[in-house]
Design a protein around this motif. Sequence first.
Motif, PDB file in Angstrom:
ATOM      1  N   ALA A 108       0.934  -1.420   0.049  1.00 61.72           N
ATOM      2  CA  ALA A 108       0.140   0.073   0.033  1.00 61.72           C
ATOM      3  C   ALA A 108       0.872   1.252  -0.073  1.00 61.72           C
ATOM      4  CB  ALA A 108      -0.873   0.037   1.244  1.00 61.72           C
ATOM      5  N   ALA A 109       1.826   1.213   0.781  1.00 65.68           N
ATOM      6  CA  ALA A 109       2.804   2.591   0.894  1.00 65.68           C
ATOM      7  C   ALA A 109       3.415   2.465  -0.423  1.00 65.68           C
ATOM      8  CB  ALA A 109       3.773   2.133   2.203  1.00 65.68           C
ATOM      9  N   GLU A 110       3.784   1.582  -1.150  1.00 70.47           N
ATOM     10  CA  GLU A 110       4.432   1.907  -2.441  1.00 70.47           C
ATOM     11  C   GLU A 110       3.605   2.394  -3.392  1.00 70.47           C
ATOM     12  OE1 GLU A 110       6.259  -2.120  -2.967  1.00 70.47           O
ATOM     13  OE2 GLU A 110       8.060  -1.621  -1.739  1.00 70.47           O
ATOM     14  N   HIS A 111       2.350   2.160  -3.124  1.00 73.42           N
ATOM     15  CA  HIS A 111       1.276   2.633  -4.066  1.00 73.42           C
ATOM     16  C   HIS A 111       0.802   4.042  -3.617  1.00 73.42           C
ATOM     17  CE1 HIS A 111       1.304  -1.055  -6.428  1.00 73.42           C
ATOM     18  NE2 HIS A 111       0.568  -1.639  -5.544  1.00 73.42           N
ATOM     19  N   GLY A 112       1.348   4.682  -2.897  1.00 79.98           N
ATOM     20  CA  GLY A 112       1.260   6.002  -2.094  1.00 79.98           C
ATOM     21  C   GLY A 112      -0.059   5.948  -1.555  1.00 79.98           C
ATOM     22  N   LYS A 113      -0.337   4.772  -0.712  1.00 81.91           N
ATOM     23  CA  LYS A 113      -1.574   4.724   0.304  1.00 81.91           C
ATOM     24  C   LYS A 113      -1.165   5.045   1.753  1.00 81.91           C
ATOM     25  CE  LYS A 113      -3.685   4.266  -3.591  1.00 81.91           C
ATOM     26  NZ  LYS A 113      -4.554   5.714  -4.258  1.00 81.91           N
ATOM     27  N   HIS A 114      -2.082   5.580   2.218  1.00 81.27           N
ATOM     28  CA  HIS A 114      -1.950   5.708   3.816  1.00 81.27           C
ATOM     29  C   HIS A 114      -2.325   4.337   4.351  1.00 81.27           C
ATOM     30  CE1 HIS A 114      -1.239  10.156   3.343  1.00 81.27           C
ATOM     31  NE2 HIS A 114      -2.448   9.996   2.643  1.00 81.27           N
ATOM     32  N   VAL A 115      -1.586   4.175   5.499  1.00 83.38           N
ATOM     33  CA  VAL A 115      -1.847   2.901   6.157  1.00 83.38           C
ATOM     34  C   VAL A 115      -2.493   2.887   7.561  1.00 83.38           C
ATOM     35  CG1 VAL A 115      -0.757   0.660   6.672  1.00 83.38           C
ATOM     36  CG2 VAL A 115      -0.102   1.712   4.842  1.00 83.38           C
ATOM     37  N   LEU A 116      -3.601   2.153   7.883  1.00 77.61           N
ATOM     38  CA  LEU A 116      -3.856   1.986   9.270  1.00 77.61           C
ATOM     39  C   LEU A 116      -3.816   0.306   9.388  1.00 77.61           C
ATOM     40  CD1 LEU A 116      -5.369   2.373  12.171  1.00 77.61           C
ATOM     41  CD2 LEU A 116      -7.557   2.420  10.843  1.00 77.61           C
ATOM     42  N   CYS A 117      -2.892   0.028  10.224  1.00 79.55           N
ATOM     43  CA  CYS A 117      -2.839  -1.553  10.277  1.00 79.55           C
ATOM     44  C   CYS A 117      -2.872  -1.808  11.807  1.00 79.55           C
ATOM     45  CB  CYS A 117      -1.267  -1.600  10.299  1.00 79.55           C
ATOM     46  SG  CYS A 117      -0.727  -3.390   9.977  1.00 79.55           S
ATOM     47  N   GLU A 118      -3.798  -3.213  11.825  1.00 78.09           N
ATOM     48  CA  GLU A 118      -4.083  -3.698  13.022  1.00 78.09           C
ATOM     49  C   GLU A 118      -2.570  -4.243  13.743  1.00 78.09           C
ATOM     50  OE1 GLU A 118      -6.200  -4.372  15.219  1.00 78.09           O
ATOM     51  OE2 GLU A 118      -7.948  -3.616  14.073  1.00 78.09           O
ATOM     52  N   LYS A 119      -2.888  -4.256  15.042  1.00 78.26           N
ATOM     53  CA  LYS A 119      -1.765  -4.511  16.141  1.00 78.26           C
ATOM     54  C   LYS A 119      -1.894  -6.129  16.360  1.00 78.26           C
ATOM     55  CE  LYS A 119      -5.589  -3.680  19.543  1.00 78.26           C
ATOM     56  NZ  LYS A 119      -6.445  -3.789  18.164  1.00 78.26           N
ATOM     57  N   PRO A 120      -0.707  -6.835  16.415  1.00 80.95           N
ATOM     58  CA  PRO A 120       0.561  -6.011  16.539  1.00 80.95           C
ATOM     59  C   PRO A 120       0.748  -5.747  15.007  1.00 80.95           C
ATOM     60  CG  PRO A 120       0.910  -8.418  16.664  1.00 80.95           C
ATOM     61  CD  PRO A 120      -0.303  -8.002  16.772  1.00 80.95           C
ATOM     62  N   LEU A 121       1.765  -4.949  15.000  1.00 83.49           N
ATOM     63  CA  LEU A 121       2.201  -4.056  13.683  1.00 83.49           C
ATOM     64  C   LEU A 121       2.609  -5.234  12.831  1.00 83.49           C
ATOM     65  CD1 LEU A 121       2.076  -1.629  11.988  1.00 83.49           C
ATOM     66  CD2 LEU A 121       4.232  -0.881  12.778  1.00 83.49           C
ATOM     67  N   GLU A 122       3.521  -6.326  13.261  1.00 82.95           N
ATOM     68  CA  GLU A 122       3.931  -7.327  12.583  1.00 82.95           C
ATOM     69  C   GLU A 122       4.292  -8.448  13.671  1.00 82.95           C
ATOM     70  OE1 GLU A 122       5.015  -9.555  10.590  1.00 82.95           O
ATOM     71  OE2 GLU A 122       4.541  -9.061   8.449  1.00 82.95           O
ATOM     72  N   THR A 123       4.987  -9.364  13.462  1.00 86.48           N
ATOM     73  CA  THR A 123       5.316 -10.351  14.245  1.00 86.48           C
ATOM     74  C   THR A 123       6.724 -10.101  14.878  1.00 86.48           C
ATOM     75  OG1 THR A 123       6.137 -12.023  12.226  1.00 86.48           O
ATOM     76  CG2 THR A 123       3.752 -12.153  13.458  1.00 86.48           C
ATOM     77  N   THR A 124       7.553  -9.409  14.423  1.00 84.74           N
ATOM     78  CA  THR A 124       8.992  -9.087  14.900  1.00 84.74           C
ATOM     79  C   THR A 124       9.295  -7.664  14.742  1.00 84.74           C
ATOM     80  OG1 THR A 124      10.106  -9.262  12.733  1.00 84.74           O
ATOM     81  CG2 THR A 124       9.700 -11.314  14.039  1.00 84.74           C
ATOM     82  N   VAL A 125      10.001  -7.292  15.667  1.00 85.61           N
ATOM     83  CA  VAL A 125      10.386  -5.947  15.361  1.00 85.61           C
ATOM     84  C   VAL A 125      10.998  -5.442  14.212  1.00 85.61           C
ATOM     85  CG1 VAL A 125      12.260  -4.200  16.417  1.00 85.61           C
ATOM     86  CG2 VAL A 125      11.222  -5.640  17.903  1.00 85.61           C
ATOM     87  N   ASP A 126      12.014  -6.381  13.434  1.00 84.90           N
ATOM     88  CA  ASP A 126      12.682  -6.184  12.145  1.00 84.90           C
ATOM     89  C   ASP A 126      11.583  -6.007  10.935  1.00 84.90           C
ATOM     90  OD1 ASP A 126      15.050  -6.051  13.284  1.00 84.90           O
ATOM     91  OD2 ASP A 126      15.685  -8.325  12.833  1.00 84.90           O
ATOM     92  N   ARG A 127      10.596  -6.707  11.221  1.00 89.06           N
ATOM     93  CA  ARG A 127       9.542  -6.646  10.164  1.00 89.06           C
ATOM     94  C   ARG A 127       8.609  -5.680  10.384  1.00 89.06           C
ATOM     95  NH1 ARG A 127       7.525 -13.003   9.252  1.00 89.06           N
ATOM     96  NH2 ARG A 127       5.889 -12.104   8.169  1.00 89.06           N
ATOM     97  N   ALA A 128       8.320  -5.242  11.623  1.00 91.34           N
ATOM     98  CA  ALA A 128       7.582  -4.139  11.764  1.00 91.34           C
ATOM     99  C   ALA A 128       8.348  -2.879  11.432  1.00 91.34           C
ATOM    100  CB  ALA A 128       7.383  -3.833  13.415  1.00 91.34           C
ATOM    101  N   GLU A 129       9.896  -2.705  11.613  1.00 90.56           N
ATOM    102  CA  GLU A 129      10.490  -1.718  11.142  1.00 90.56           C
ATOM    103  C   GLU A 129      10.575  -1.299   9.628  1.00 90.56           C
ATOM    104  OE1 GLU A 129      14.134  -2.142  13.163  1.00 90.56           O
ATOM    105  OE2 GLU A 129      13.681  -0.846  14.735  1.00 90.56           O
ATOM    106  N   GLU A 130      10.444  -2.349   9.069  1.00 93.56           N
ATOM    107  CA  GLU A 130      10.100  -2.489   7.557  1.00 93.56           C
ATOM    108  C   GLU A 130       9.072  -1.652   7.031  1.00 93.56           C
ATOM    109  OE1 GLU A 130      10.292  -6.452   5.964  1.00 93.56           O
ATOM    110  OE2 GLU A 130      12.700  -6.762   6.396  1.00 93.56           O
ATOM    111  N   ILE A 131       7.901  -1.893   7.834  1.00 96.88           N
ATOM    112  CA  ILE A 131       6.717  -1.124   7.417  1.00 96.88           C
ATOM    113  C   ILE A 131       6.739   0.384   7.787  1.00 96.88           C
ATOM    114  CG2 ILE A 131       4.254  -0.870   8.052  1.00 96.88           C
ATOM    115  CD1 ILE A 131       4.178  -3.815   9.090  1.00 96.88           C
TER     116      ILE A 131
END
Length: 356
Positions: A108-131
């Motif tokens: 979504a971000a790469e298509h220029g769209k804003h993001v509301l993402c459910e919690k947890p943001l991802e399953t690891t810190v590293d993957r969440a930081e990628e978002i």
Amino acid sequence: MALEDAFDDFTHRDWVQETVDGTVRLAVVGIGGFARNRALPGIAAGRYCETTALVTGSPDRARTIAGEFDVEHVIGYDAFRAGNHAETYDAVYVATPNSTHGEYAIAAAEHGKHVLCEKPLETTVDRAEEIVDACSDNGVTLMTAYRLQTEPVVRRTREFVRDGVIGEVVQVHGGFAHPLLDHAGPDTWRLDPDLAGGGALVDLGVYPLNTTRYVLDCDPTAVYATTRSNGGPFADVDEHVAFQLEFPTGATASCTASFDAHASSQLELVGTDGKIAISSPFGGVVPQDIVVESGEMRTEYTGPPVDEVCEEFDYFGYCVLTGADPEPDGADGVADLRAIEAAYESAETERRVALE
């Protein structure tokens, strides 16, 4: 703050700073039970968002839901990732299993769209930081869906704490139990550690964790945790968890969560000069029941019902329309995952784990 005046206009939206027109067109990515039963009605009831697209692995089966909520476009996951029909929405709400949040939020971000993402943001810190990085690189708003941060009773509690109504907070007690198998089968993705990233801690414990961080307005410095599972459908995840957080202010928080116990949720803050107790803060529908003790004064208050899901989407829409930064941003989601990873490390090593 004068306690006798603190409950005037209790449900006011203090985050509204200016009048704004228009709505944010949303693509709802993943239409499981929560999206169907809470998110879509909450969006429809709100002011600043509207659903214009559904993204699902079964587009044909989603036509009925689309018709119910007057949603014109239904898109498959592959088509969404490819950017098909991207012109029909301005932002996305990601409500898929936890381990897939990243792929859809980043697309979504790469298509220029804003993001509301459910919690947890991802399953690891590293993957969440990628978002977080993807949204920053593409100049789009990222909000982690901590709806309690938009909920009036929790916002007023933070104000009480900031204004010293109960003195310095010494202890926080929070708990959330939800009998998962009363509402889902044993094949639910929430019991698959690869999809969920954990069990009761990730799914339920994140509520007292994030809410405590929010009302204290600081991050924990250490955590000690224990987990337990009785096997069966819970064999691969934590069925029960207890964890203690230490904060730089000297406050401690004792929190519990359970997938297999009578439904219960509570939050209590004990300070040097009083305490605050919120009735059922984490169960999805907050009854606006709060008790505040300050010195010799005790106030019990029950406010009008508020749909916290509607509040969450309106808050997100308002931030997008005005260019405001949401408080539950990507960094907020990452901070919780740091604490969650430390809690699992503590449970495995049976030691207190310090946080950076």
